[in-house]
Write a protein that holds these residues in place. Structure first.
Motif, PDB file in Angstrom:
ATOM      1  N   GLN A  52      20.509  41.854  -5.495  1.00 24.05           N
ATOM      2  CA  GLN A  52      20.747  40.243  -5.074  1.00 24.05           C
ATOM      3  C   GLN A  52      20.586  40.131  -3.726  1.00 24.05           C
ATOM      4  O   GLN A  52      20.830  40.945  -3.031  1.00 24.05           O
ATOM      5  CB  GLN A  52      22.051  39.760  -5.486  1.00 24.05           C
ATOM      6  CG  GLN A  52      23.386  40.541  -4.986  1.00 24.05           C
ATOM      7  CD  GLN A  52      24.685  39.916  -5.657  1.00 24.05           C
ATOM      8  OE1 GLN A  52      24.875  38.720  -5.340  1.00 24.05           O
ATOM      9  NE2 GLN A  52      25.220  40.710  -6.286  1.00 24.05           N
ATOM     10  N   ASP A  53      20.288  38.788  -3.298  1.00 23.58           N
ATOM     11  CA  ASP A  53      20.037  38.665  -1.624  1.00 23.58           C
ATOM     12  C   ASP A  53      20.822  37.230  -1.460  1.00 23.58           C
ATOM     13  O   ASP A  53      20.201  36.119  -2.104  1.00 23.58           O
ATOM     14  CB  ASP A  53      18.655  38.439  -1.473  1.00 23.58           C
ATOM     15  CG  ASP A  53      18.211  38.146  -0.040  1.00 23.58           C
ATOM     16  OD1 ASP A  53      19.542  38.011   0.634  1.00 23.58           O
ATOM     17  OD2 ASP A  53      17.053  38.321   0.406  1.00 23.58           O
ATOM     18  N   PRO A  54      21.829  37.271  -0.870  1.00 26.40           N
ATOM     19  CA  PRO A  54      22.843  35.968  -0.791  1.00 26.40           C
ATOM     20  C   PRO A  54      21.911  35.007   0.046  1.00 26.40           C
ATOM     21  O   PRO A  54      22.360  33.855   0.035  1.00 26.40           O
ATOM     22  CB  PRO A  54      23.960  36.522   0.298  1.00 26.40           C
ATOM     23  CG  PRO A  54      23.965  38.199  -0.025  1.00 26.40           C
ATOM     24  CD  PRO A  54      22.733  38.419  -0.312  1.00 26.40           C
ATOM     25  N   ILE A  60      19.632  36.586  -7.768  1.00 28.06           N
ATOM     26  CA  ILE A  60      19.296  37.889  -8.343  1.00 28.06           C
ATOM     27  C   ILE A  60      17.623  38.253  -8.018  1.00 28.06           C
ATOM     28  O   ILE A  60      16.790  37.373  -8.352  1.00 28.06           O
ATOM     29  CB  ILE A  60      19.340  37.605  -9.859  1.00 28.06           C
ATOM     30  CG1 ILE A  60      20.860  37.154 -10.234  1.00 28.06           C
ATOM     31  CG2 ILE A  60      18.953  38.793 -10.507  1.00 28.06           C
ATOM     32  CD1 ILE A  60      21.760  38.437  -9.658  1.00 28.06           C
ATOM     33  N   LEU A  61      17.457  39.600  -7.466  1.00 31.98           N
ATOM     34  CA  LEU A  61      16.216  39.734  -7.535  1.00 31.98           C
ATOM     35  C   LEU A  61      15.403  40.177  -8.435  1.00 31.98           C
ATOM     36  O   LEU A  61      14.142  39.912  -8.703  1.00 31.98           O
ATOM     37  CB  LEU A  61      16.193  41.137  -6.350  1.00 31.98           C
ATOM     38  CG  LEU A  61      16.894  40.707  -5.217  1.00 31.98           C
ATOM     39  CD1 LEU A  61      16.669  42.057  -4.350  1.00 31.98           C
ATOM     40  CD2 LEU A  61      16.404  39.734  -4.334  1.00 31.98           C
ATOM     41  N   VAL A  62      15.891  41.170  -9.538  1.00 30.32           N
ATOM     42  CA  VAL A  62      15.016  41.608 -10.868  1.00 30.32           C
ATOM     43  C   VAL A  62      15.942  41.180 -11.933  1.00 30.32           C
ATOM     44  O   VAL A  62      17.171  41.775 -12.086  1.00 30.32           O
ATOM     45  CB  VAL A  62      15.091  42.950 -10.661  1.00 30.32           C
ATOM     46  CG1 VAL A  62      14.274  43.600 -11.966  1.00 30.32           C
ATOM     47  CG2 VAL A  62      14.063  43.204  -9.502  1.00 30.32           C
ATOM     48  N   ALA A  63      15.556  40.359 -12.891  1.00 30.11           N
ATOM     49  CA  ALA A  63      16.405  40.003 -14.023  1.00 30.11           C
ATOM     50  C   ALA A  63      16.298  41.049 -14.943  1.00 30.11           C
ATOM     51  O   ALA A  63      15.477  41.761 -15.044  1.00 30.11           O
ATOM     52  CB  ALA A  63      15.679  38.664 -14.588  1.00 30.11           C
ATOM     53  N   GLN A  64      17.372  41.503 -15.519  1.00 29.36           N
ATOM     54  CA  GLN A  64      17.653  42.169 -16.441  1.00 29.36           C
ATOM     55  C   GLN A  64      17.314  41.726 -17.898  1.00 29.36           C
ATOM     56  O   GLN A  64      17.716  40.777 -18.290  1.00 29.36           O
ATOM     57  CB  GLN A  64      19.230  42.709 -16.602  1.00 29.36           C
ATOM     58  CG  GLN A  64      19.693  43.267 -15.311  1.00 29.36           C
ATOM     59  CD  GLN A  64      18.988  44.299 -14.640  1.00 29.36           C
ATOM     60  OE1 GLN A  64      18.897  45.421 -15.706  1.00 29.36           O
ATOM     61  NE2 GLN A  64      18.615  44.642 -13.461  1.00 29.36           N
TER      62      GLN A  64
END
Length: 67
Positions: A52-54, A60-64
């Motif tokens: 994640q990047d606040p 969220i950077l890469v969705a699971q």
């Protein structure tokens, strides 16, 4: 830091690895912009580690993917 250099992370972060981690995480979320500007390599390493990047709208950077 252990040599006495100061930066965004307070001196308590240099106490030991556990305190370094705790101060990094606290600063990552509470002072994200300053963290990214002053310690970009560490900031982006935490972004990758925490996925994640606040400072990003979606955070969220890469969705699971769920199976």
């Amino acid at each position: 830091m252990q040599a006495g250099e100061s930066n965004l992370l307070n001196s308590y972060a240099a106490t030991n690895y556990q305190e370094f981690w705790a101060v990094c995480i606290e600063t990552f979320f509470e002072r994200s912009c300053s963290f990214r500007r002053q310690l970009p390599e560490l900031y982006f390493a935490l972004c990758s580690l925490l996925n994640q990047d606040p400072l990003t709208a979606g955070k969220i950077l890469v969705a699971q993917h769920q199976s």
